[in-house]
Enzyme design. Structure first.
Site, PDB file in Angstrom:
ATOM      1  CE1 TYR A 248      54.532  43.716  34.643  1.00  0.00           C
ATOM      2  CE2 TYR A 248      52.507  44.087  35.254  1.00  0.00           C
ATOM      3  CZ  TYR A 248      53.618  43.873  35.497  1.00  0.00           C
ATOM      4  OH  TYR A 248      54.151  43.665  36.793  1.00  0.00           O
TER       5      TYR A 248
ATOM      6  NE  ARG B 194      39.715  60.577  48.098  1.00  0.00           N
ATOM      7  CZ  ARG B 194      38.680  61.306  47.749  1.00  0.00           C
ATOM      8  NH1 ARG B 194      38.579  61.340  46.668  1.00  0.00           N
ATOM      9  NH2 ARG B 194      37.853  61.640  48.821  1.00  0.00           N
TER      10      ARG B 194
ATOM     11  CG  ASP C 124      52.508  49.524  29.205  1.00  0.00           C
ATOM     12  OD1 ASP C 124      53.518  50.022  29.259  1.00  0.00           O
ATOM     13  OD2 ASP C 124      52.211  48.556  30.099  1.00  0.00           O
TER      14      ASP C 124
ATOM     15  CE  LYS D  94      58.259  47.525  36.370  1.00  0.00           C
ATOM     16  NZ  LYS D  94      57.295  47.196  35.149  1.00  0.00           N
TER      17      LYS D  94
HETATM   18  C1  LIG Z   1      55.887  46.874  35.329  1.00  0.00           C
HETATM   19  C2  LIG Z   1      54.932  46.767  34.221  1.00  0.00           C
HETATM   20  C3  LIG Z   1      53.785  47.421  34.443  1.00  0.00           C
HETATM   21  C4  LIG Z   1      53.242  47.503  35.811  1.00  0.00           C
HETATM   22  O1  LIG Z   1      53.622  48.447  36.593  1.00  0.00           O
HETATM   23  P1  LIG Z   1      53.642  48.312  38.089  1.00  0.00           P
HETATM   24  O2  LIG Z   1      54.206  49.653  38.418  1.00  0.00           O
HETATM   25  O3  LIG Z   1      54.469  47.160  38.695  1.00  0.00           O
HETATM   26  O4  LIG Z   1      52.175  48.410  38.773  1.00  0.00           O
HETATM   27  C5  LIG Z   1      53.039  47.383  33.306  1.00  0.00           C
HETATM   28  N1  LIG Z   1      53.178  47.430  31.922  1.00  0.00           N
HETATM   29  C6  LIG Z   1      54.608  47.062  31.872  1.00  0.00           C
HETATM   30  C7  LIG Z   1      55.055  47.026  30.566  1.00  0.00           C
HETATM   31  C8  LIG Z   1      55.501  46.966  32.979  1.00  0.00           C
HETATM   32  O5  LIG Z   1      56.745  46.498  32.663  1.00  0.00           O
END
Ligand SMILES: *Cc1c(COP(=O)(O)O)cnc(C)c1O
Length: 413
Positions: A117, A64, A200, A225
């Protein structure tokens, strides 16, 4: 050497793993100390009771807190964004929520760009609200003066603690000026209350945009992604200075939302091909976007690569400064509405009808009823999230096959 040259080996010492060329999966919860004194020292450093000596590496304690698959992955992710440090998480949402929880306290103000998001939006407007954390959302195109005025008028200017933006914004590729946000941050930062700017960067991945260079303090990724890139793992990452990531890793230790060794291993494997995958996706996207632009059943295309020819002056300037390619996310308005959009989606053969993005396979979805169904009706029109909007994530397939698939589905509309 460039990051793509280092992705196969950086941070891994084969001699520590029986000479294995690849970093094994360290599927272990705990690590054996050679001596009690060693365990004592590792804990002193891990808990910040004593400073690390120069060149001293934090010993392995418990998965952890640290694990080789996570640490090597973090070292490799740092290379793309030229960050000091990185923390990896079990999801993009856990990276985002942990960063927000670390830098926001009850009574504070969060400034954020719209749209963000859906999960981030929900976290801000439901969970953080419940914790008495206030928020103000702004749209792409609002000027620095307008945003500063809104913060001043809220009466919470001295409470501004964090600015969180998403650029380009999902699903229409709207651009937010990172340097402008850094100026807003500096305007409201004081020595006792520095404002943290997080970006982000999921939509551009670690290859096409580097927010730290434009004044961001934190870069956040859904590693699900582009970084993972094969639609087979959920993960997240946060990068920045040693000081800020140190705080985030501290909270991660107590929330326990670090990713596991298997996820770490999968992401290291993915990183070896990150550059070639994303290069191919961006090249394919140019072809797909140009095809859509000239199609009689398509009303409008939202694609960053078209900004140099058809964007506004502000968009052109931000795009030239922030983005190195047009990316691989394309949205477009079909002529018609939900019925036509659904006919298109239901007739795709190669392209999969699914949410998520950045993967090797091309994906298509309907933001208004799927990923962005939660966006308040009052904002949907301003954000161009209408019934006729379709979102595409362009994969690594042969571009001619992607275009043929789109073409035959548009013909049936
Ligand atoms: C998919 C996504 C998230 C969230 O990510 P997870 O891995 O699904 O928790 C956050 N920001 C953006 C821009 C995303 O496309």
């Amino acid at each position: 050497m460039r990051p793509e040259s280092l992705m196969m080996s950086h941070g891994y010492k084969p001699s520590l793993s029986e000479g294995a060329i690849k970093c094994p999966i360290f599927q272990t919860s705990t690590f054996v100390f050679n001596k009690a004194e060693e365990g004592k020292r590792f804990f002193e450093v891990a808990y910040g009771i004593k400073e690390k000596e120069k060149g001293e590496e934090l010993g392995l304690i418990y998965s952890r807190l640290n694990n080789p698959d996570l640490e090597i992955l973090e070292n490799r992710l740092c290379l793309w964004d030229e960050a000091d440090d990185c923390a990896v998480f079990e999801s993009g949402m856990s990276a985002i929520s942990t960063a927000m929880l670390e830098f926001l306290a009850p009574g504070d103000l969060l400034l954020f760009s719209r749209p963000v998001y859906g999960g981030t939006d929900h976290f801000i407007n439901h969970f953080l609200k419940k914790m008495q954390i206030h928020s103000i959302g702004f749209l792409a195109g609002e000027t620095k003066e307008q945003i500063i005025n809104r913060i001043n008028e809220s009466g919470l200017a001295d409470k501004l603690a964090m600015i969180h933006i998403e650029t380009p914004a999902n699903p229409t590729n709207a651009l937010i000026d990172i340097e402008m946000c850094a100026e807003i941050k500096n305007h409201f930062s004081t020595e006792s209350k520095p404002v943290v700017l997080s970006v982000d960067n999921t939509y551009m991945g670690p290859i096409w945009q580097h927010p730290l260079k434009h004044g961001a303090d934190l870069v956040l990724y859904s590693a699900t992604k582009y970084i993972g890139g094969h639609s087979d793992v959920i993960a997240g990452a946060c990068l920045g200075s040693f000081a800020l990531i140190g705080r985030i890793k501290g909270l991660r230790t107590f929330l326990g939302n670090m990713c596991g060794p298997w996820t770490g291993w999968l992401l290291m494997r993915s990183l070896e091909t990150l550059k070639v995958r994303m290069d191919q996706q961006a090249t394919n996207a140019i072809e797909v976007a140009n095809f859509l632009k000239n199609h009689p059943k398509v009303e409008r295309v939202y694609y960053l690569g078209h900004i140099p020819e058809s964007g506004t002056d502000v968009e052109k300037e931000i795009y030239a400064r922030q983005c190195t390619t047009g990316g691989a996310m394309i949205s477009f308005d079909v002529i018609g509405g939900e019925k036509e959009a659904f006919t298109f989606l239901n007739n795709l053969k190669l392209i999969k009808l699914a949410v998520s993005l950045g993967s090797t396979e091309s994906l298509a979805e309907h933001p208004a009823t799927m990923t962005h169904v939660d966006v308040a009706a009052e904002f949907k029109a301003a954000l161009n999230i209408t019934d006729k909007l379709v979102r595409l994530s362009v994969g690594v397939e042969y571009h001619g096959d992607i275009i043929s698939d789109i073409s035959q589905a548009l013909d049936l509309m």
